[in-house]
Write a protein that holds these residues in place. Sequence first.
Motif, PDB file in Angstrom:
ATOM      1  N   ASP A  28       0.803  -1.225   0.000  1.00 14.35           N
ATOM      2  CA  ASP A  28       0.000   0.000   0.000  1.00 14.35           C
ATOM      3  C   ASP A  28       0.835   1.274   0.000  1.00 14.35           C
ATOM      4  O   ASP A  28       0.460   2.294   0.595  1.00 14.35           O
ATOM      5  N   SER A  29       1.986   1.237  -0.678  1.00 17.00           N
ATOM      6  CA  SER A  29       2.793   2.446  -0.818  1.00 17.00           C
ATOM      7  C   SER A  29       3.555   2.396  -2.131  1.00 17.00           C
ATOM      8  O   SER A  29       3.740   1.327  -2.735  1.00 17.00           O
ATOM      9  N   ILE A  30       4.008   3.579  -2.567  1.00 17.09           N
ATOM     10  CA  ILE A  30       4.741   3.670  -3.818  1.00 17.09           C
ATOM     11  C   ILE A  30       5.710   4.843  -3.736  1.00 17.09           C
ATOM     12  O   ILE A  30       5.413   5.864  -3.112  1.00 17.09           O
ATOM     13  N   THR A  31       6.871   4.679  -4.336  1.00 17.50           N
ATOM     14  CA  THR A  31       7.866   5.756  -4.389  1.00 17.50           C
ATOM     15  C   THR A  31       7.814   6.383  -5.773  1.00 17.50           C
ATOM     16  O   THR A  31       7.858   5.678  -6.789  1.00 17.50           O
ATOM     17  N   VAL A  32       7.720   7.716  -5.797  1.00 19.14           N
ATOM     18  CA  VAL A  32       7.447   8.437  -7.038  1.00 19.14           C
ATOM     19  C   VAL A  32       8.541   9.471  -7.307  1.00 19.14           C
ATOM     20  O   VAL A  32       8.948  10.213  -6.413  1.00 19.14           O
ATOM     21  N   TYR A  33       9.004   9.521  -8.552  1.00 16.28           N
ATOM     22  CA  TYR A  33       9.856  10.597  -9.037  1.00 16.28           C
ATOM     23  C   TYR A  33       8.929  11.606  -9.702  1.00 16.28           C
ATOM     24  O   TYR A  33       8.216  11.262 -10.655  1.00 16.28           O
ATOM     25  N   SER A  34       8.910  12.841  -9.206  1.00 18.55           N
ATOM     26  CA  SER A  34       7.961  13.815  -9.733  1.00 18.55           C
ATOM     27  C   SER A  34       8.649  15.155  -9.952  1.00 18.55           C
ATOM     28  O   SER A  34       9.711  15.433  -9.376  1.00 18.55           O
ATOM     29  N   LEU A  91       9.074  11.427  -3.757  1.00 15.51           N
ATOM     30  CA  LEU A  91       7.986  11.059  -2.845  1.00 15.51           C
ATOM     31  C   LEU A  91       8.245   9.634  -2.377  1.00 15.51           C
ATOM     32  O   LEU A  91       7.989   8.675  -3.104  1.00 15.51           O
ATOM     33  N   TYR A  92       8.755   9.507  -1.158  1.00 19.38           N
ATOM     34  CA  TYR A  92       9.216   8.213  -0.677  1.00 19.38           C
ATOM     35  C   TYR A  92       8.115   7.446   0.043  1.00 19.38           C
ATOM     36  O   TYR A  92       7.522   7.933   1.006  1.00 19.38           O
ATOM     37  N   ASN A  93       7.825   6.232  -0.455  1.00 12.72           N
ATOM     38  CA  ASN A  93       6.824   5.352   0.155  1.00 12.72           C
ATOM     39  C   ASN A  93       5.518   6.094   0.453  1.00 12.72           C
ATOM     40  O   ASN A  93       4.990   6.040   1.561  1.00 12.72           O
ATOM     41  N   MET A  94       4.998   6.759  -0.559  1.00 14.08           N
ATOM     42  CA  MET A  94       3.741   7.483  -0.428  1.00 14.08           C
ATOM     43  C   MET A  94       2.574   6.499  -0.336  1.00 14.08           C
ATOM     44  O   MET A  94       2.533   5.511  -1.066  1.00 14.08           O
ATOM     45  N   ALA A  95       1.651   6.759   0.575  1.00 16.37           N
ATOM     46  CA  ALA A  95       0.495   5.884   0.734  1.00 16.37           C
ATOM     47  C   ALA A  95      -0.297   5.834  -0.572  1.00 16.37           C
ATOM     48  O   ALA A  95      -0.615   6.869  -1.154  1.00 16.37           O
ATOM     49  N   CYS A  96      -0.611   4.610  -1.014  1.00 19.54           N
ATOM     50  CA  CYS A  96      -1.255   4.468  -2.314  1.00 19.54           C
ATOM     51  C   CYS A  96      -1.855   3.076  -2.449  1.00 19.54           C
ATOM     52  O   CYS A  96      -1.197   2.076  -2.139  1.00 19.54           O
ATOM     53  N   MET A 138       8.200  12.559   2.949  1.00 21.45           N
ATOM     54  CA  MET A 138       7.925  11.307   3.643  1.00 21.45           C
ATOM     55  C   MET A 138       6.504  11.302   4.203  1.00 21.45           C
ATOM     56  O   MET A 138       5.872  12.347   4.332  1.00 21.45           O
ATOM     57  N   ASP A 139       6.038  10.106   4.562  1.00 19.51           N
ATOM     58  CA  ASP A 139       4.711   9.948   5.186  1.00 19.51           C
ATOM     59  C   ASP A 139       3.648  10.695   4.395  1.00 19.51           C
ATOM     60  O   ASP A 139       2.766  11.345   4.963  1.00 19.51           O
ATOM     61  N   ALA A 140       3.718  10.579   3.086  1.00 15.67           N
ATOM     62  CA  ALA A 140       2.861  11.375   2.210  1.00 15.67           C
ATOM     63  C   ALA A 140       1.557  10.667   1.854  1.00 15.67           C
ATOM     64  O   ALA A 140       1.488   9.438   1.796  1.00 15.67           O
TER      65      ALA A 140
END
Length: 250
Positions: free
Chosen positions: A66-72, A81-86, A116-118
């Motif tokens: 239930d998380s994802i790391t995103v380059y934005s 966006l590190y380990n964003m809830a998703c 973090m904790d996004a």
Amino acid sequence: MKKIFALLLAVMMVFTLAACATPAADDEADVKSEGVMTYEEYAAAAMDTEVVVETYVQATQSWWDDSITVYSQDHDGAYFLYNMACSEEDAAKLTAGTKIRVTGYKGEWAGEVEIMDATFEFVDDGKTYIADAADATEWLGTDDLIAHQNEFVSFKGLTVEASTDASGNEAAFLYGWDGSGAEGTDSDLYFNASVNGQTYTFVIEYYLCGADTEAYQAVQGLQIGDTIDLEGFLYWYEGAQPHITSVIVK
């Protein structure tokens, strides 16, 4: 008749000017919603404070737990966006160019500034953005480089240098930072390349570019002394350690 013709010409000029002005709308693409930070405000924010940004997905690592790391990135800067809830369903919608509003906490790990904790929500305003790779070759070894942290960049005309594993063996690349990984595992690839007399470390992050991608396979085929062009995201770990997404051997 002359008056009617003149009126028609005036109307046509109005429409022509309006059409010519259309591209300028892109300059307003990053006008932020109420309560959303500009990139400048985000960059100036203190560590461990809450931040709210609007940004565009450029790439993602694999979704898990239930998380994802995103380059934005937006038109002014980039956000990791590190380990964003998703949810898994929403992860599939985070395609390149998608605009999202992110709320989280600004943090730093080994020099890498990230959110973090996004949590996030999609912004459905019809706007998309995919960044062109900025040529960062001449920024290597200068104070200018860190100002572009997390941006999509390119490096041109680099020479592959030897990487040394924990046992002292040299190779064009390593499975894992110390060579402790292996082919067929979820190993990141580490390799060194030089330009202007300085050597830098680059990474193929497995969860960004896995073993089935051209970038991963290109690094597996590198030879010491090869000349290469690279593209990727300017990640930081105790200094620049870009996450590479494209490798071209010249």
